[in-house]
Design an enzyme around this catalytic site. Structure first.
Site, short mmCIF file in Angstrom:
data_model
loop_
_atom_site.label_atom_id
_atom_site.label_comp_id
_atom_site.label_asym_id
_atom_site.label_seq_id
_atom_site.Cartn_x
_atom_site.Cartn_y
_atom_site.Cartn_z
N ASP A 113 -47.42 36.18 -15.16
CA ASP A 113 -48.22 35.88 -16.48
C ASP A 113 -47.62 35.25 -17.26
O ASP A 113 -46.89 33.79 -17.84
CB ASP A 113 -46.66 37.06 -17.66
CG ASP A 113 -46.28 38.27 -16.69
OD1 ASP A 113 -46.99 39.00 -15.76
OD2 ASP A 113 -45.86 38.85 -17.35
N ASP A 125 -48.55 51.88 -18.40
CA ASP A 125 -47.22 51.11 -19.09
C ASP A 125 -46.84 52.30 -20.18
O ASP A 125 -46.74 52.83 -20.46
CB ASP A 125 -47.25 49.83 -19.78
CG ASP A 125 -48.55 48.94 -19.11
OD1 ASP A 125 -48.29 48.76 -18.11
OD2 ASP A 125 -49.22 48.26 -19.98
#
Length: 237
Positions: free
Chosen positions: A8, A126
């Site tokens: 990330d 998500d």
């Protein structure tokens, strides 16, 4: 089962957040150095532009290009909310591109993306307590994750990455029950993300017939080595 090491990115650095909270940011160094260290060891990586997700446009396409130059298959996403941004990401050679916010707020955009790029388009679903979150996990919706997954399949999506936000970054295992619920209603490539830490986690996901899993903080923090990841992938192939 394929296991995808995760990177990330914020500000050109590798970071990890807990439950998507940007105030919990922990830095783990330079992505170029880590990619070089992983070269030839794992076939596919998961690169997420967290800065791009928050800003609404990709910010780390150079890292994707570098990963491709090293021979990795790349799954990437973050901030892809326009046709120009999608085209720019695709031009890096990314093998699988994740759409998030735009897939839920603009169904026409999703339909056009699928028509243009086919199987290279995947959706990042998500959710927190079964409700979909958007805009870099900063905004909750009333959308039910199971219903949304069913709609995505009807629209032609063949790959869904499901992140249980409540498990993300905590190193306490994935939400296997939610993954099982999804597996029962969608017959597509299903990827688990959030909390994958141990071999037992991988085994449970394999038993739940999940196709792939993302391993992030466990790998970066040293809880799991890249060698162990390779061994687990072979064991539960």
């Amino acid at each position: 089962m394929r296991l995808l090491p995760a990177i990330d990115l914020i500000g050109g650095k590798i970071v990890r957040l807990t439950e998507g909270d940007f105030s919990t940011e922990e830095q783990y160094g330079d992505p170029y150095e880590l990619l070089k260290a992983w070269q030839g060891k794992v076939p596919m990586i998961h690169l997420i532009d967290l800065e791009g997700a928050k800003a609404g446009e990709p910010r780390h396409l150079d890292v994707v290009r570098y990963a491709k130059s090293l021979g990795f298959l790349v799954q990437t996403g973050g901030g892809i909310r326009s046709e120009a941004a999608l085209d720019a990401v695709m031009e890096t050679g990314a093998d699988r591109v994740l759409l998030g916010t735009k897939a839920f707020t603009d169904p026409d955009f999703l339909d056009k993306a699928i028509e243009k790029y086919g199987k290279r388009i995947a959706v990042a679903l998500d959710a927190y307590d079964g409700k979909v979150a958007i805009n870099g996990w900063q905004e909750a919706t009333k959308l039910d994750d199971i219903s949304v997954a069913q709609d995505l399949v009807k629209r032609g999506i063949e790959t869904i990455l499901y992140t249980d936000i409540g498990s993300d970054g905590k190193l306490n295992g994935p939400n296997v029950s939610r993954m099982k619920a999804l597996r029962q209603i969608v017959n597509v490539t299903l990827i688990a993300s959030g909390g994958v830490t141990t071999e037992e986690d991988v085994k449970e996901l394999k038993m739940a017939k999940i196709d792939e899993a993302v391993v992030g903080k466990a790998l970066l923090s040293g809880k799991v080595s890249i060698k162990e990841l390779i061994e687990w992938e072979a064991r539960y192939a």
